[in-house]
Design a protein around this motif. Structure first.
Motif, PDB file in Angstrom:
ATOM      1  N   TRP A   1      31.427 -15.115 -35.345  1.00 35.56           N
ATOM      2  CA  TRP A   1      29.982 -14.684 -34.756  1.00 35.56           C
ATOM      3  C   TRP A   1      29.371 -14.062 -36.188  1.00 35.56           C
ATOM      4  O   TRP A   1      27.895 -14.235 -36.245  1.00 35.56           O
ATOM      5  CB  TRP A   1      29.958 -14.014 -33.675  1.00 35.56           C
ATOM      6  CG  TRP A   1      30.322 -14.816 -32.572  1.00 35.56           C
ATOM      7  CD1 TRP A   1      31.501 -14.730 -31.878  1.00 35.56           C
ATOM      8  CD2 TRP A   1      29.715 -16.063 -31.709  1.00 35.56           C
ATOM      9  NE1 TRP A   1      31.884 -15.801 -30.902  1.00 35.56           N
ATOM     10  CE2 TRP A   1      30.673 -16.335 -30.748  1.00 35.56           C
ATOM     11  CE3 TRP A   1      28.559 -16.505 -31.866  1.00 35.56           C
ATOM     12  CZ2 TRP A   1      30.362 -17.645 -30.138  1.00 35.56           C
ATOM     13  CZ3 TRP A   1      28.085 -17.636 -30.747  1.00 35.56           C
ATOM     14  CH2 TRP A   1      28.933 -17.978 -30.082  1.00 35.56           C
TER      15      TRP A   1
ATOM     16  N   ARG B   1      16.859 -13.186 -35.487  1.00 34.55           N
ATOM     17  CA  ARG B   1      16.585 -13.499 -34.216  1.00 34.55           C
ATOM     18  C   ARG B   1      18.232 -13.937 -33.565  1.00 34.55           C
ATOM     19  O   ARG B   1      18.266 -13.661 -32.317  1.00 34.55           O
ATOM     20  CB  ARG B   1      15.940 -15.001 -34.538  1.00 34.55           C
ATOM     21  CG  ARG B   1      16.049 -15.809 -33.307  1.00 34.55           C
ATOM     22  CD  ARG B   1      14.748 -15.564 -32.365  1.00 34.55           C
ATOM     23  NE  ARG B   1      14.340 -16.518 -31.628  1.00 34.55           N
ATOM     24  CZ  ARG B   1      13.011 -17.388 -31.362  1.00 34.55           C
ATOM     25  NH1 ARG B   1      12.180 -17.044 -32.090  1.00 34.55           N
ATOM     26  NH2 ARG B   1      12.959 -18.214 -30.301  1.00 34.55           N
ATOM     27  N   PHE B   2      19.054 -14.446 -34.298  1.00 32.75           N
ATOM     28  CA  PHE B   2      20.649 -14.504 -33.980  1.00 32.75           C
ATOM     29  C   PHE B   2      20.866 -13.397 -33.253  1.00 32.75           C
ATOM     30  O   PHE B   2      21.653 -13.185 -32.082  1.00 32.75           O
ATOM     31  CB  PHE B   2      21.218 -14.917 -35.280  1.00 32.75           C
ATOM     32  CG  PHE B   2      22.668 -15.403 -34.771  1.00 32.75           C
ATOM     33  CD1 PHE B   2      23.042 -16.600 -34.952  1.00 32.75           C
ATOM     34  CD2 PHE B   2      23.495 -14.409 -34.728  1.00 32.75           C
ATOM     35  CE1 PHE B   2      24.327 -17.084 -34.476  1.00 32.75           C
ATOM     36  CE2 PHE B   2      24.933 -14.785 -34.356  1.00 32.75           C
ATOM     37  CZ  PHE B   2      25.442 -16.136 -34.101  1.00 32.75           C
TER      38      PHE B   2
ATOM     39  N   ILE C   1      19.257 -12.249 -29.847  1.00 37.32           N
ATOM     40  CA  ILE C   1      19.778 -13.161 -28.776  1.00 37.32           C
ATOM     41  C   ILE C   1      21.162 -12.756 -28.377  1.00 37.32           C
ATOM     42  O   ILE C   1      21.417 -12.494 -27.139  1.00 37.32           O
ATOM     43  CB  ILE C   1      19.658 -14.444 -29.044  1.00 37.32           C
ATOM     44  CG1 ILE C   1      18.240 -14.892 -29.255  1.00 37.32           C
ATOM     45  CG2 ILE C   1      19.947 -15.374 -27.973  1.00 37.32           C
ATOM     46  CD1 ILE C   1      17.889 -16.378 -29.523  1.00 37.32           C
ATOM     47  N   ARG C   2      21.984 -12.509 -29.351  1.00 41.63           N
ATOM     48  CA  ARG C   2      23.398 -12.581 -28.891  1.00 41.63           C
ATOM     49  C   ARG C   2      23.588 -11.081 -28.292  1.00 41.63           C
ATOM     50  O   ARG C   2      24.390 -10.775 -27.524  1.00 41.63           O
ATOM     51  CB  ARG C   2      24.252 -12.679 -30.158  1.00 41.63           C
ATOM     52  CG  ARG C   2      26.003 -12.664 -29.809  1.00 41.63           C
ATOM     53  CD  ARG C   2      26.829 -13.322 -30.591  1.00 41.63           C
ATOM     54  NE  ARG C   2      28.238 -12.834 -30.363  1.00 41.63           N
ATOM     55  CZ  ARG C   2      28.956 -13.333 -29.494  1.00 41.63           C
ATOM     56  NH1 ARG C   2      28.475 -14.468 -28.663  1.00 41.63           N
ATOM     57  NH2 ARG C   2      30.272 -12.936 -29.316  1.00 41.63           N
TER      58      ARG C   2
ATOM     59  N   GLN D   1      22.651 -10.303 -24.541  1.00 39.68           N
ATOM     60  CA  GLN D   1      23.694 -10.636 -23.744  1.00 39.68           C
ATOM     61  C   GLN D   1      24.462  -9.945 -23.290  1.00 39.68           C
ATOM     62  O   GLN D   1      25.376  -9.278 -24.226  1.00 39.68           O
ATOM     63  CB  GLN D   1      23.985 -12.147 -24.079  1.00 39.68           C
ATOM     64  CG  GLN D   1      22.707 -12.955 -24.378  1.00 39.68           C
ATOM     65  CD  GLN D   1      21.984 -13.569 -23.107  1.00 39.68           C
ATOM     66  OE1 GLN D   1      22.711 -13.801 -22.142  1.00 39.68           O
ATOM     67  NE2 GLN D   1      20.831 -13.662 -23.421  1.00 39.68           N
ATOM     68  N   LYS D   2      25.402  -9.965 -22.162  1.00 42.35           N
ATOM     69  CA  LYS D   2      26.587  -9.443 -21.844  1.00 42.35           C
ATOM     70  C   LYS D   2      27.454 -10.153 -22.653  1.00 42.35           C
ATOM     71  O   LYS D   2      27.701 -11.430 -22.493  1.00 42.35           O
ATOM     72  CB  LYS D   2      26.749  -9.429 -20.248  1.00 42.35           C
ATOM     73  CG  LYS D   2      27.935  -8.764 -19.674  1.00 42.35           C
ATOM     74  CD  LYS D   2      28.036  -8.924 -18.013  1.00 42.35           C
ATOM     75  CE  LYS D   2      28.159 -10.237 -17.887  1.00 42.35           C
ATOM     76  NZ  LYS D   2      28.584 -10.410 -16.121  1.00 42.35           N
TER      77      LYS D   2
ATOM     78  N   CYS E   1      30.553 -17.547 -26.423  1.00 39.33           N
ATOM     79  CA  CYS E   1      29.261 -16.776 -26.025  1.00 39.33           C
ATOM     80  C   CYS E   1      29.468 -17.181 -24.574  1.00 39.33           C
ATOM     81  O   CYS E   1      30.065 -17.589 -23.842  1.00 39.33           O
ATOM     82  CB  CYS E   1      28.164 -17.631 -26.687  1.00 39.33           C
ATOM     83  SG  CYS E   1      27.725 -19.336 -26.111  1.00 39.33           S
ATOM     84  N   ASN E   2      28.200 -16.346 -23.643  1.00 42.39           N
ATOM     85  CA  ASN E   2      27.986 -16.548 -22.342  1.00 42.39           C
ATOM     86  C   ASN E   2      27.422 -17.677 -21.931  1.00 42.39           C
ATOM     87  O   ASN E   2      27.194 -17.729 -20.606  1.00 42.39           O
ATOM     88  CB  ASN E   2      27.793 -15.336 -21.813  1.00 42.39           C
ATOM     89  CG  ASN E   2      26.053 -14.997 -22.016  1.00 42.39           C
ATOM     90  OD1 ASN E   2      25.564 -15.848 -22.471  1.00 42.39           O
ATOM     91  ND2 ASN E   2      25.609 -13.751 -21.659  1.00 42.39           N
ATOM     92  N   MET E   3      27.253 -18.770 -22.673  1.00 47.72           N
ATOM     93  CA  MET E   3      26.728 -19.918 -22.192  1.00 47.72           C
ATOM     94  C   MET E   3      27.836 -20.744 -21.228  1.00 47.72           C
ATOM     95  O   MET E   3      27.586 -21.005 -20.114  1.00 47.72           O
ATOM     96  CB  MET E   3      26.271 -20.955 -23.234  1.00 47.72           C
ATOM     97  CG  MET E   3      25.524 -22.065 -22.483  1.00 47.72           C
ATOM     98  SD  MET E   3      24.457 -22.897 -24.018  1.00 47.72           S
ATOM     99  CE  MET E   3      23.813 -24.092 -23.184  1.00 47.72           C
TER     100      MET E   3
END
Lengths: 427, 427
Positions: B378, B390-391, B394-395, B398-399, B406-408
């Motif tokens: 990462w 931006r990266f 966003i990361r 998130q939890k 990632c949490n997707m």
């Protein structure tokens, strides 16, 4: 059950076909013929009827759903509503966290547009939850889950029929930079590698056909081996899977089952047109459903844009159905704002391609906006814009000195100036 | 002053040519030859040297500048800095509000990249401020302002040499839906209509050439008659202007002045490639600088996306320089966030086109990202991403349950699963 495709083959114009033909301003007989030939499909969910394929406007799908780490059904339902407000044509429930049956039922119930799903997720997750392993998954489990989804009112399912033991042989050569990046693809490849058995969705494709006939369920033949980076695009693995899907299409041709073909993925600009043409050619002109294509790997946080570029070119080249990608792709489960950005970006790509394909309605829409812009009719511009909420938000956040112009050029607005000049010189 | 193009014609490899050739990984002799032929230009601002044209990576420009209604120099300087951080290649000062000389000097002074401008704005605005009318503007005033800009260190100026009295004759037929939408174009058309005189930038093109030689100023031949909506694209007016620009290029060919050609605008997807090829063909292969193209009129609030689609296709077809468009285009003067979105969207388009054009460095960049993604590294993904800010945003919002994914997809990450499976089966 009388199947949509059966009726089309008999030359019967169903009310569904009639209504979408009217909406799309095309000939109903021609649409029925296209459905009969497998070049278009009719997707239904209660009152919502969409046609996807040949000579139709390009449709947009929105993925929603929980993940193991972010599992909040009400949050997903909010995404669903926002996507519908922004005129998504379909949604897919890709949930992998929480009670999957309950979540799916809630989404199907709440959705005003047709819902798709990927049953293999649930089949594998239930196997892991019950037995601790993927390999404990039985062939029957997969078909049982598919039937459960169909019974719940899912309109189309992604089934990765092209991922086979022969794909595994190619994978073993490790020629790819990012291997398998499709979740469904990875599940099936893992199951095959661990059990040594062939993918039941391929080896028992006839059973799938039977299920699809029973519920008039649309089969969306998934691309579990799609490229996960530009360097892997259009490779042996991807092409082998496509050829397998082509054989599935042939096999299903006479069964009156509606089929969609799914496509990549991460693809460089210059490979998109050949990819679309290949998929159409190999799969007998079946409707083509693309994820992206994402045209560069270096823009996490902006993959709605990388996909809009790819989707517009693909649509122009003949793709029929675009799956949205959100800014959070590769990074996180999307937020409501991400969903919004994703839907709009995909709709822009679809619409730009519709125009390029010569769709008169699409062209007239742009002419109306041009006219409103020329008149500096801000109210009409807002109404016509692809996302009136966003239009209003930007315009209302600014100091508006004159209602006649915007504050980008202010009194030096080119259109306003031209109006004045032309009046002055009597033109 | 020894001109960059003069030296290229003599076969002299200047330090500027040598340094950009190295940076772009191309042959310095070939670059010099391309500059001599007028197919590439060298743009300089202190230590910042950029080459734009044939076989080079596609460059991106950021427009900044005040408007009559929003005039805050420090705000514009913040935009400048943000654009430079996000690796814009050039900026243009399009200010039309406040003390234009002061603002320009501040921007040129603060910029780490070459600065362009549109002197006709200032010439007209000064005429209106001093005399109350556009028609009071004298020919000398226009050239005086251009010289002022050159003296201040502006590297390239937009000059609308193709807007002529004959254009006015076509305009009078009122065949267009949105008339003239270029601010510079509207100024010149209005001046011609009100005074009855020919555009001095056309009738006195030699004087412009003299000025450009004096300061080694790059002339960017503006498209004052670009289409303002899809329906107006590639029409008689736009094509007539292009033909006039082609004659200007011929006239300037032996004067050792560096030229760029500006292009549209609002153009449907399917007309972009022919537009690029036409501009290149009519203008002797001169570097092509496009605004957009915007591929649909219906998406105000998202014109960074409509332009990224158009820009990617145009770049792939041969455009060399993309002017960014921000989400606030057609609505308001951009905010800092709009500038950010605009620069990144244009850079994505340029990069995707670089890859499609076969640029090896661009392809290798994507391969590095693919590798980092495959390793779930990462930190490296953040470093390589087009906008690391931006990266991270966003990361980090998130939890993050596992640092490995990632949490997707969480624990169902396809790449992680494939790793595990392959290890288990000893592959």
């Amino acid at each position: 059950m009388i199947l949509e495709k059966q009726q089309a083959k008999k030359g019967i114009i169903t009310s569904a076909v009639r209504s979408v033909a009217k909406e799309e301003n095309i000939d109903a007989e021609k649409l029925a013929m296209s459905i009969a030939e497998g070049k278009s499909v009719i997707v239904k969910h209660r009152d919502s009827i969409k046609a996807i394929g040949e000579n139709l406007t390009i449709k947009v799908n929105t993925n929603i759903g929980t993940s193991p780490d972010v599992c909040d059904v009400s949050f997903e339902l909010k995404k669903l509503n926002r996507a519908c407000e922004l005129k998504t044509d379909t949604v897919m429930d890709l949930s992998t966290g929480g009670n999957l049956d309950t979540i799916r039922k809630k989404i199907v119930n709440a959705s005003s547009v047709p819902v798709g799903s990927v049953p293999i997720y649930q089949a594998v997750i239930e196997s892991i939850e019950k037995h601790g392993t993927i390999e404990a998954l039985k062939e029957d489990d997969i078909f049982d889950v598919i039937e459960r989804h169909a019974k719940d009112g899912v309109s189309f399912v992604t089934v990765h029929c092209g991922v086979t033991l022969s794909s595994l042989d190619i994978l073993k050569k490790k020629t790819r930079k990012t291997g398998v990046v499709s979740r469904g693809g990875a599940f099936i490849v893992s199951w095959m590698a661990l059990t040594g058995k062939e993918n039941p969705l391929y080896s028992n494709f006839d059973r799938l056909i039977e299920l699809a006939r029973k519920y008039d369920l649309i089969l969306s033949l998934g691309d579990g081996l799609r490229p996960g980076c530009l360097a892997d695009a259009t490779d042996n693995l991807q092409m082998s899977e496509l050829l397998t899907l082509g054989r599935c299409v042939e096999k299903a041709r006479d069964a009156d089952v509606q089929l969609i073909i799914e496509g990549p993925g991460h693809v460089p600009l210059n490979q998109i047109v050949p990819n679309v043409h290949l998929a159409k050619s190999i799969c007998g002109g079946a409707p083509l459903y693309l994820l992206g294509p994402i045209v560069t790997d270096i823009a996490p946080g902006y993959d709605h844009i990388t996909s809009a570029i790819g989707g517009a070119i693909a649509g122009w080249a003949g793709a029929d159905f675009l799956c949205y990608v959100t800014p959070s792709e590769h990074l996180a489960l999307p937020t409501i704002e991400d969903v919004e950005d994703g839907v709009v970006a995909s709709r822009i790509a679809a619409h730009a391609a519709d125009i390029a394909r010569g769709n008169i309605q699409a062209q007239k829409y742009d002419e109306s906006m041009a006219q409103a812009r020329y008149k500096r009719d801000w109210h009409q511009q807002e109404n016509l814009s692809i996302n009136p909420f966003r239009f209003k938000k930007i315009r209302s956040s600014q100091k508006i000195v004159s209602d006649e112009v915007c504050n980008m050029c202010g009194k030096y607005c080119a259109m306003r100036l031209m109006d004045e000049t032309m009046k002055k010189v009597g033109l």
